[in-house]
Motif scaffolding. Structure first.
Motif, PDB file in Angstrom:
ATOM      1  N   LEU A 256      40.089  11.827 -25.782  1.00 12.79           N
ATOM      2  CA  LEU A 256      41.465  11.401 -25.511  1.00 12.79           C
ATOM      3  C   LEU A 256      41.721  10.065 -26.199  1.00 12.79           C
ATOM      4  N   ALA A 257      42.585  10.076 -27.200  1.00  8.86           N
ATOM      5  CA  ALA A 257      43.000   8.831 -27.843  1.00  8.86           C
ATOM      6  C   ALA A 257      44.176   8.267 -27.056  1.00  8.86           C
ATOM      7  N   THR A 258      44.010   7.062 -26.548  1.00 14.21           N
ATOM      8  CA  THR A 258      45.104   6.416 -25.809  1.00 14.21           C
ATOM      9  C   THR A 258      44.907   4.906 -25.789  1.00 14.21           C
ATOM     10  N   THR A 259      46.024   4.182 -25.833  1.00 11.74           N
ATOM     11  CA  THR A 259      45.975   2.734 -25.604  1.00 11.74           C
ATOM     12  C   THR A 259      46.452   2.418 -24.193  1.00 11.74           C
ATOM     13  N   THR A 260      46.927   3.462 -23.510  1.00  8.99           N
ATOM     14  CA  THR A 260      47.541   3.252 -22.199  1.00  8.99           C
ATOM     15  C   THR A 260      46.928   4.196 -21.164  1.00  8.99           C
ATOM     16  N   PRO A 261      45.618   4.043 -20.905  1.00  4.08           N
ATOM     17  CA  PRO A 261      44.978   4.905 -19.908  1.00  4.08           C
ATOM     18  C   PRO A 261      45.619   4.695 -18.531  1.00  4.08           C
ATOM     19  N   ASP A 262      45.452   5.681 -17.660  1.00  5.79           N
ATOM     20  CA  ASP A 262      46.054   5.575 -16.320  1.00  5.79           C
ATOM     21  C   ASP A 262      45.563   4.324 -15.599  1.00  5.79           C
ATOM     22  N   ARG A 263      44.288   4.013 -15.782  1.00  2.00           N
ATOM     23  CA  ARG A 263      43.698   2.815 -15.173  1.00  2.00           C
ATOM     24  C   ARG A 263      42.542   2.371 -16.058  1.00  2.00           C
ATOM     25  N   LEU A 264      42.034   1.142 -15.771  1.00  2.00           N
ATOM     26  CA  LEU A 264      40.941   0.616 -16.592  1.00  2.00           C
ATOM     27  C   LEU A 264      39.661   1.430 -16.368  1.00  2.00           C
ATOM     28  N   ILE A 265      39.371   1.698 -15.103  1.00  3.45           N
ATOM     29  CA  ILE A 265      38.199   2.499 -14.725  1.00  3.45           C
ATOM     30  C   ILE A 265      38.640   3.483 -13.642  1.00  3.45           C
ATOM     31  N   PRO A 266      38.318   4.750 -13.699  1.00  6.13           N
ATOM     32  CA  PRO A 266      37.585   5.405 -14.777  1.00  6.13           C
ATOM     33  C   PRO A 266      38.485   5.718 -15.969  1.00  6.13           C
ATOM     34  N   ALA A 267      37.870   6.197 -17.031  1.00  7.13           N
ATOM     35  CA  ALA A 267      38.629   6.649 -18.192  1.00  7.13           C
ATOM     36  C   ALA A 267      39.551   7.802 -17.779  1.00  7.13           C
ATOM     37  N   THR A 268      40.554   8.058 -18.591  1.00  6.12           N
ATOM     38  CA  THR A 268      41.546   9.092 -18.268  1.00  6.12           C
ATOM     39  C   THR A 268      41.073  10.491 -18.679  1.00  6.12           C
ATOM     40  N   ALA A 269      40.233  10.580 -19.710  1.00  9.26           N
ATOM     41  CA  ALA A 269      39.791  11.899 -20.197  1.00  9.26           C
ATOM     42  C   ALA A 269      39.114  12.737 -19.098  1.00  9.26           C
ATOM     43  N   PRO A 270      38.255  12.141 -18.234  1.00  8.19           N
ATOM     44  CA  PRO A 270      37.659  12.964 -17.173  1.00  8.19           C
ATOM     45  C   PRO A 270      38.704  13.539 -16.201  1.00  8.19           C
ATOM     46  N   LEU A 271      39.834  12.837 -16.013  1.00  6.69           N
ATOM     47  CA  LEU A 271      40.889  13.387 -15.141  1.00  6.69           C
ATOM     48  C   LEU A 271      41.446  14.670 -15.754  1.00  6.69           C
ATOM     49  N   ILE A 272      41.625  14.640 -17.069  1.00  8.87           N
ATOM     50  CA  ILE A 272      42.133  15.835 -17.760  1.00  8.87           C
ATOM     51  C   ILE A 272      41.083  16.946 -17.718  1.00  8.87           C
ATOM     52  N   GLN A 273      39.829  16.578 -17.916  1.00 15.03           N
ATOM     53  CA  GLN A 273      38.730  17.563 -17.853  1.00 15.03           C
ATOM     54  C   GLN A 273      38.723  18.262 -16.484  1.00 15.03           C
ATOM     55  N   GLU A 274      38.853  17.471 -15.425  1.00 20.15           N
ATOM     56  CA  GLU A 274      38.836  18.012 -14.065  1.00 20.15           C
ATOM     57  C   GLU A 274      40.062  18.908 -13.822  1.00 20.15           C
ATOM     58  N   ALA A 275      41.237  18.424 -14.245  1.00 18.57           N
ATOM     59  CA  ALA A 275      42.466  19.200 -14.020  1.00 18.57           C
ATOM     60  C   ALA A 275      42.452  20.518 -14.794  1.00 18.57           C
ATOM     61  N   LEU A 276      41.815  20.520 -15.962  1.00 21.28           N
ATOM     62  CA  LEU A 276      41.733  21.754 -16.756  1.00 21.28           C
ATOM     63  C   LEU A 276      40.703  22.720 -16.180  1.00 21.28           C
TER      64      LEU A 276
ATOM     65  N   GLY B 112      26.626  20.267 -34.200  1.00 25.29           N
ATOM     66  CA  GLY B 112      26.302  21.281 -33.200  1.00 25.29           C
ATOM     67  C   GLY B 112      27.391  21.657 -32.222  1.00 25.29           C
ATOM     68  N   SER B 113      28.401  20.781 -31.991  1.00 24.43           N
ATOM     69  CA  SER B 113      29.496  21.180 -31.098  1.00 24.43           C
ATOM     70  C   SER B 113      30.283  22.303 -31.759  1.00 24.43           C
ATOM     71  N   LYS B 114      30.807  23.207 -30.924  1.00 26.54           N
ATOM     72  CA  LYS B 114      31.555  24.353 -31.479  1.00 26.54           C
ATOM     73  C   LYS B 114      33.058  24.156 -31.384  1.00 26.54           C
ATOM     74  N   ARG B 115      33.498  23.505 -30.295  1.00 27.67           N
ATOM     75  CA  ARG B 115      34.942  23.447 -30.075  1.00 27.67           C
ATOM     76  C   ARG B 115      35.302  22.150 -29.342  1.00 27.67           C
ATOM     77  N   ILE B 116      36.239  21.423 -29.899  1.00 30.51           N
ATOM     78  CA  ILE B 116      36.624  20.124 -29.318  1.00 30.51           C
ATOM     79  C   ILE B 116      38.122  20.085 -29.062  1.00 30.51           C
ATOM     80  N   LEU B 117      38.471  19.539 -27.907  1.00 28.94           N
ATOM     81  CA  LEU B 117      39.879  19.318 -27.578  1.00 28.94           C
ATOM     82  C   LEU B 117      40.186  17.850 -27.852  1.00 28.94           C
ATOM     83  N   LEU B 118      41.058  17.613 -28.813  1.00 31.47           N
ATOM     84  CA  LEU B 118      41.434  16.237 -29.178  1.00 31.47           C
ATOM     85  C   LEU B 118      42.881  16.004 -28.777  1.00 31.47           C
ATOM     86  N   ILE B 119      43.073  14.956 -27.966  1.00 30.42           N
ATOM     87  CA  ILE B 119      44.409  14.672 -27.417  1.00 30.42           C
ATOM     88  C   ILE B 119      44.800  13.242 -27.790  1.00 30.42           C
ATOM     89  N   GLY B 120      46.068  13.041 -28.126  1.00 30.33           N
ATOM     90  CA  GLY B 120      46.634  11.694 -28.224  1.00 30.33           C
ATOM     91  C   GLY B 120      47.724  11.602 -27.170  1.00 30.33           C
TER      92      GLY B 120
END
Ligand code: ACO
Length: 308
Positions: A76-96, A126-134
């Motif tokens: 997740l590319a972002t300059t405006t994460p939801d909060r400083l800690i934790p990162a925002t990408a795990p929230l998206i991972q969990e919601a997905l 070695g990774s097969k598939r990546i989700l890249l978000i801005g």
């Protein structure tokens, strides 16, 4: 070495539209000034990096026809994460409902392009598939009483699904770099609002973007004549115009969505890409030149052949 190809794309936008006329009611500005100096007519405001990023991610997975379980990493590319800690990408991972590593990265407006650079490395090893978000929620960090800043930014998200290929793939050339000595040009301190030396940023941006684009073309052993469409960072229509002039490419061959979304930082290049696709401007086999710059300063460009 395995290459990469792009199999899905999507966008996420808040519903709320804020027009220049609306801003002119509370600020000493006008639709005429903003449109003439920046190309912006309106922007979207609302949501958060996680909600906008999630919407874009779901759309991209839908186009790729991929289940969340099939993703090996979320960037997740972002300059405006939801909060400083934790990162925002795990929230998206969990919601997905995905089960994979998920991490934020910040390279300001070059963030999505830096993500592409990192994804290329992961797919080659070695990774097969990546989700890249801005995804960006810039409205939270803008001083809405500062007419010089408030008119420039918007909220939104764009996402792509990247998959490894056995052959060279569709990423034909790349350039990436940073120069921290220019950190004073655009910054936002903890608890503060975005500050920018607009004039100097403008001056540097054109040169940086053009030089980077030319290095990426050289890396791909292609010239600007081979490029069907330029997808530039959307900071200012005059920057896009000046960059096209210097690259020797007609403005009609550049995607511009700044009129409707303003500067959405990490989301701006994927958003522009998705809109161009929605409008049928990209055909299989087209060579695209993606190029951006941002606070840092950072920059990155990619030459991408549209798959199919
Ligand atoms: N409405 C009316 N007048 C305004 C406004 C406004 N919204 N904003 C500034 N002005 C005034 C200024 O006060 C100034 O008035 P003065 O001459 O009386 O002092 C005058 O307009 C000219 O201001 P400038 O700042 O010189 O205007 P300029 O033509 O440089 O445009 C802008 C400003 C749009 C910010 C431009 O410099 C720009 O786009 N810079 C690059 C921005 C950029 O690329 N950012 C990308 C990175 S962002 C990131 O990484 C998160």
């Amino acid at each position: 070495m395995p290459g990469l190809t792009l199999t899905g794309w999507g966008k996420g936008l808040p519903e709320r539209v804020v027009t220049n006329d609306e801003l002119s009611r509370t600020l000493d500005t006008s639709d005429e000034w903003i449109a003439e100096r920046t190309g912006i007519r309106e922007r979207r405001v609302g949501g958060s990096a996680s909600t906008l990023g999630l919407a874009a991610a779901r759309a991209a997975l839908g186009v790729a026809n991929v289940e969340p379980a099939g993703i090996d990493a979320i960037l997740l590319a972002t300059t405006t994460p939801d909060r400083l800690i934790p990162a925002t990408a795990p929230l998206i991972q969990e919601a997905l409902g995905a089960q994979c590593p998920a991490v934020d990265l910040n390279a300001a407006c070059s963030g999505f392009m830096y993500g592409l650079w990192i994804a290329r490395g992961l797919l080659a090893t070695g990774s097969k598939r990546i989700l890249l978000i801005g995804a960006e929620h810039l409205s939270r960090w803008v001083d809405w009483d500062d007419r010089a800043m408030a008119v420039l930014f918007g909220d939104g998200a764009g996402a792509v699904v990247l998959e490894s290929t056995d052959d060279r793939g569709d990423l034909l050339g790349f350039d990436v770099g940073s120069d921290g000595s220019l950190m004073h040009l655009i910054s936002c301190e903890h608890g503060g609002t975005i500050q920018m030396d607009g004039k100097e940023t403008f001056r540097r941006a054109v040169r940086i973007m053009v030089d980077s684009a030319q290095r990426a073309l050289k890396d791909a052993s292609l010239s600007i004549e081979d490029v069907a469409l330029v997808v530039p960072h959307q900071a200012n229509q005059r920057i896009i115009q000046a960059a096209c002039d210097r690259l020797g490419v007609d403005i009609d061959r550049a995607v511009s969505v700044i009129d409707r979304y303003g500067n959405t930082s990490s989301a701006s290049i994927p958003l522009a890409l998705v809109v161009a696709l929605d409008e049928g401007r990209i055909k299989p086999g087209d060579v695209l030149l993606l190029t951006g710059f941002g606070a840092g300063m950072t920059w990155a460009s990619a030459v991408l052949r549209w798959p199919g």
